[in-house]
Design an enzyme around this catalytic site. Structure first.
Site, PDB file in Angstrom:
ATOM      1  N   ASN A 248       0.901  -1.332  -0.075  1.00  0.00           N
ATOM      2  CA  ASN A 248      -0.127   0.183  -0.063  1.00  0.00           C
ATOM      3  C   ASN A 248       0.992   1.162  -0.043  1.00  0.00           C
ATOM      4  O   ASN A 248       1.365   1.541   0.972  1.00  0.00           O
ATOM      5  CB  ASN A 248      -0.818   0.184   1.207  1.00  0.00           C
ATOM      6  CG  ASN A 248      -1.704   1.420   1.527  1.00  0.00           C
ATOM      7  OD1 ASN A 248      -1.764   2.334   0.365  1.00  0.00           O
ATOM      8  ND2 ASN A 248      -2.345   1.553   2.404  1.00  0.00           N
ATOM      9  N   TRP A 249       0.852   1.707  -1.258  1.00  0.00           N
ATOM     10  CA  TRP A 249       1.929   2.883  -1.295  1.00  0.00           C
ATOM     11  C   TRP A 249       1.611   4.169  -0.500  1.00  0.00           C
ATOM     12  O   TRP A 249       2.411   5.177  -0.662  1.00  0.00           O
ATOM     13  CB  TRP A 249       2.211   3.326  -2.782  1.00  0.00           C
ATOM     14  CG  TRP A 249       3.055   2.067  -3.418  1.00  0.00           C
ATOM     15  CD1 TRP A 249       3.728   1.006  -2.966  1.00  0.00           C
ATOM     16  CD2 TRP A 249       3.598   2.269  -4.933  1.00  0.00           C
ATOM     17  NE1 TRP A 249       4.454   0.392  -3.548  1.00  0.00           N
ATOM     18  CE2 TRP A 249       4.468   1.047  -4.926  1.00  0.00           C
ATOM     19  CE3 TRP A 249       3.560   3.085  -5.828  1.00  0.00           C
ATOM     20  CZ2 TRP A 249       5.210   0.696  -6.207  1.00  0.00           C
ATOM     21  CZ3 TRP A 249       4.193   2.694  -6.964  1.00  0.00           C
ATOM     22  CH2 TRP A 249       5.093   1.684  -7.152  1.00  0.00           C
ATOM     23  N   LYS A 250       0.365   4.356  -0.088  1.00  0.00           N
ATOM     24  CA  LYS A 250      -0.124   5.528   0.373  1.00  0.00           C
ATOM     25  C   LYS A 250      -0.054   6.799  -0.651  1.00  0.00           C
ATOM     26  O   LYS A 250      -0.157   6.561  -1.721  1.00  0.00           O
ATOM     27  CB  LYS A 250       0.161   5.621   1.754  1.00  0.00           C
ATOM     28  CG  LYS A 250       0.241   4.373   2.630  1.00  0.00           C
ATOM     29  CD  LYS A 250       0.464   4.502   4.165  1.00  0.00           C
ATOM     30  CE  LYS A 250       0.179   3.257   4.773  1.00  0.00           C
ATOM     31  NZ  LYS A 250       0.282   3.303   6.181  1.00  0.00           N
TER      32      LYS A 250
ATOM     33  N   HIS B  28      -9.108   1.758   4.964  1.00  0.00           N
ATOM     34  CA  HIS B  28      -7.777   1.843   5.744  1.00  0.00           C
ATOM     35  C   HIS B  28      -7.918   2.766   6.778  1.00  0.00           C
ATOM     36  O   HIS B  28      -8.718   3.608   6.859  1.00  0.00           O
ATOM     37  CB  HIS B  28      -6.951   2.321   4.646  1.00  0.00           C
ATOM     38  CG  HIS B  28      -5.469   2.173   5.430  1.00  0.00           C
ATOM     39  ND1 HIS B  28      -4.787   3.312   6.191  1.00  0.00           N
ATOM     40  CD2 HIS B  28      -4.485   1.289   5.123  1.00  0.00           C
ATOM     41  CE1 HIS B  28      -3.683   3.005   6.507  1.00  0.00           C
ATOM     42  NE2 HIS B  28      -3.351   1.538   5.935  1.00  0.00           N
TER      43      HIS B  28
ATOM     44  N   GLU C  49      -6.357   4.877   7.812  1.00  0.00           N
ATOM     45  CA  GLU C  49      -6.032   6.430   7.758  1.00  0.00           C
ATOM     46  C   GLU C  49      -7.323   7.261   7.112  1.00  0.00           C
ATOM     47  O   GLU C  49      -7.628   8.380   7.153  1.00  0.00           O
ATOM     48  CB  GLU C  49      -4.847   6.600   6.649  1.00  0.00           C
ATOM     49  CG  GLU C  49      -3.586   6.333   7.515  1.00  0.00           C
ATOM     50  CD  GLU C  49      -2.573   5.642   6.629  1.00  0.00           C
ATOM     51  OE1 GLU C  49      -2.547   5.679   5.517  1.00  0.00           O
ATOM     52  OE2 GLU C  49      -1.573   5.298   7.275  1.00  0.00           O
TER      53      GLU C  49
ATOM     54  N   GLU D 257      -5.129  -4.637  10.742  1.00  0.00           N
ATOM     55  CA  GLU D 257      -4.011  -3.677  10.804  1.00  0.00           C
ATOM     56  C   GLU D 257      -4.230  -2.878  12.054  1.00  0.00           C
ATOM     57  O   GLU D 257      -5.166  -2.192  12.246  1.00  0.00           O
ATOM     58  CB  GLU D 257      -4.096  -2.561   9.719  1.00  0.00           C
ATOM     59  CG  GLU D 257      -4.012  -3.310   8.413  1.00  0.00           C
ATOM     60  CD  GLU D 257      -3.204  -2.272   7.374  1.00  0.00           C
ATOM     61  OE1 GLU D 257      -2.169  -2.457   6.929  1.00  0.00           O
ATOM     62  OE2 GLU D 257      -3.937  -1.245   7.012  1.00  0.00           O
TER      63      GLU D 257
ATOM     64  N   GLY E 212       2.803   2.472  10.541  1.00  0.00           N
ATOM     65  CA  GLY E 212       3.649   3.715  10.169  1.00  0.00           C
ATOM     66  C   GLY E 212       4.531   3.830  11.623  1.00  0.00           C
ATOM     67  O   GLY E 212       5.157   5.103  11.812  1.00  0.00           O
TER      68      GLY E 212
ATOM     69  N   SER F 186       3.848  -2.049  10.123  1.00  0.00           N
ATOM     70  CA  SER F 186       5.097  -2.158  10.284  1.00  0.00           C
ATOM     71  C   SER F 186       5.650  -3.971  10.010  1.00  0.00           C
ATOM     72  O   SER F 186       6.565  -4.061  10.744  1.00  0.00           O
ATOM     73  CB  SER F 186       5.352  -1.834  11.654  1.00  0.00           C
ATOM     74  OG  SER F 186       5.017  -0.429  11.892  1.00  0.00           O
TER      75      SER F 186
HETATM   76  P1  13P Z   1       3.446   0.414   7.652  1.00  0.00           P
HETATM   77  O1  13P Z   1       4.014  -0.983   6.920  1.00  0.00           O
HETATM   78  O2  13P Z   1       4.241   1.529   7.018  1.00  0.00           O
HETATM   79  O3  13P Z   1       3.337   0.421   9.134  1.00  0.00           O
HETATM   80  O4  13P Z   1       1.890   0.337   7.131  1.00  0.00           O
HETATM   81  C1  13P Z   1       1.070  -0.509   7.087  1.00  0.00           C
HETATM   82  C2  13P Z   1      -0.286   0.090   6.470  1.00  0.00           C
HETATM   83  O5  13P Z   1      -0.882   0.851   6.834  1.00  0.00           O
HETATM   84  C3  13P Z   1      -0.528  -0.865   5.263  1.00  0.00           C
HETATM   85  O6  13P Z   1      -2.005  -0.374   4.698  1.00  0.00           O
END
Ligand code: 13P
Length: 255
Positions: free
Chosen positions: A13-15, A98, A100, A170, A176, A216
């Protein structure tokens, strides 16, 4: 429990990272590193990068996903993208709900459900995210919350459509932050999700659903996490932006 009943899926997931030119470069770097994968390999990229990603991944084992989808087919929804637009652009997967988006963009369990139905009706595979905050965990609500979020997201999803659903557990406190859930916590959380699916669709069906861990996951801890019975791959943020780290995670899930 038998992990062979469901495919392992490693999805990046590149965000909000990478321009189209950077997308082409990163996928070209990744292709040779993941070509022998014995799991599904997916990259979920920003909308603006989809065309570049689909072109760069063509002919490889990398499949492309989006990071969101709107639930209406078309109309006056400025800035939104429909499921059919994604399908026509070569997208196969879409991340939905997600944390976020729940945290910053007003996503609710209801809209997560509507987006999931829209994605499934268009033939996309939905990667639906669920997860508790640290406060909810400390109050002892992890199981209740994960089961509620899972059941809400899957409202009106048929048993047949469930074949195109992946759930990503998650924990919000692990996203993150560099803090990873222990392998036991990941297995337990994924287990609650599987139980919720079993409560609605039956145990046999629940055994066939891919449930990822996200938060993570990285090149160092992937081996231990994906070895767990209930962890069928991962949804990877930061480490999916580095070709070598991502390929190490893919190799861990290919064993
Ligand atoms: P990280 O791997 O950067 O913690 O992010 C996880 C995530 O939100 C994947 O959707």
């Amino acid at each position: 429990m038998n992990k062979k009943l469901r495919p392992a899926v490693i999805a990046g997931n590149w965000k909000m990272n990478k321009t189209p030119a950077e997308t082409t470069a990163l996928i070209n770097e990744m292709k040779p590193l993941v070509k022998d994968a014995n799991c599904k390999v997916v990259l979920c990229v920003p909308f603006i990068d989809i065309a570049a990603a689909v072109a760069a991944a063509e002919g490889s084992n990398i499949e492309i996903g989006a990071e969101n989808v709107h639930f209406k087919e078309s109309g006056a929804y400025t800035g939104e993208i429909s499921a059919q637009m994604l399908v026509e652009s070569g997208v196969k997967y879409v991340v939905i709900g997600h944390s976020e988006r729940r945290q910053y963009f007003g996503e609710t369990d209801q809209t997560v459900n509507l987006r999931t139905l829209a994605a499934l009706n268009a033939g996309l595979t939905a990667i639906v995210c669920v997860g508790e905050t640290l406060e909810q965990r400390e109050l002892g609500y992890t199981e209740t919350l994960l089961k509620f979020q899972t059941k809400m997201a899957l409202t009106n999803v048929t048993k047949d459509q469930l074949k195109n659903v992946i759930i990503a557990y998650e924990p919000v406190w692990a996203i993150g932050t560099g803090v990873t859930a222990t392998a036991e916590q990941a297995d337990e959380g994924n287990g609650y999700v599987r139980e919720a699916i079993a409560e609605v669709y039956g145990k046999d069906v629940a055994e066939t659903v891919t449930i990822q861990y996200g938060g993570s996951m990285n090149a160092k801890n992937a081996d231990e996490l994906v070895a767990k019975t209930n962890v069928d791959g991962g949804l990877i943020g930061g480490a999916s932006l580095k070709a070598e780290d991502f390929s190490i995670i893919v190799k861990a899930a290919s064993k």
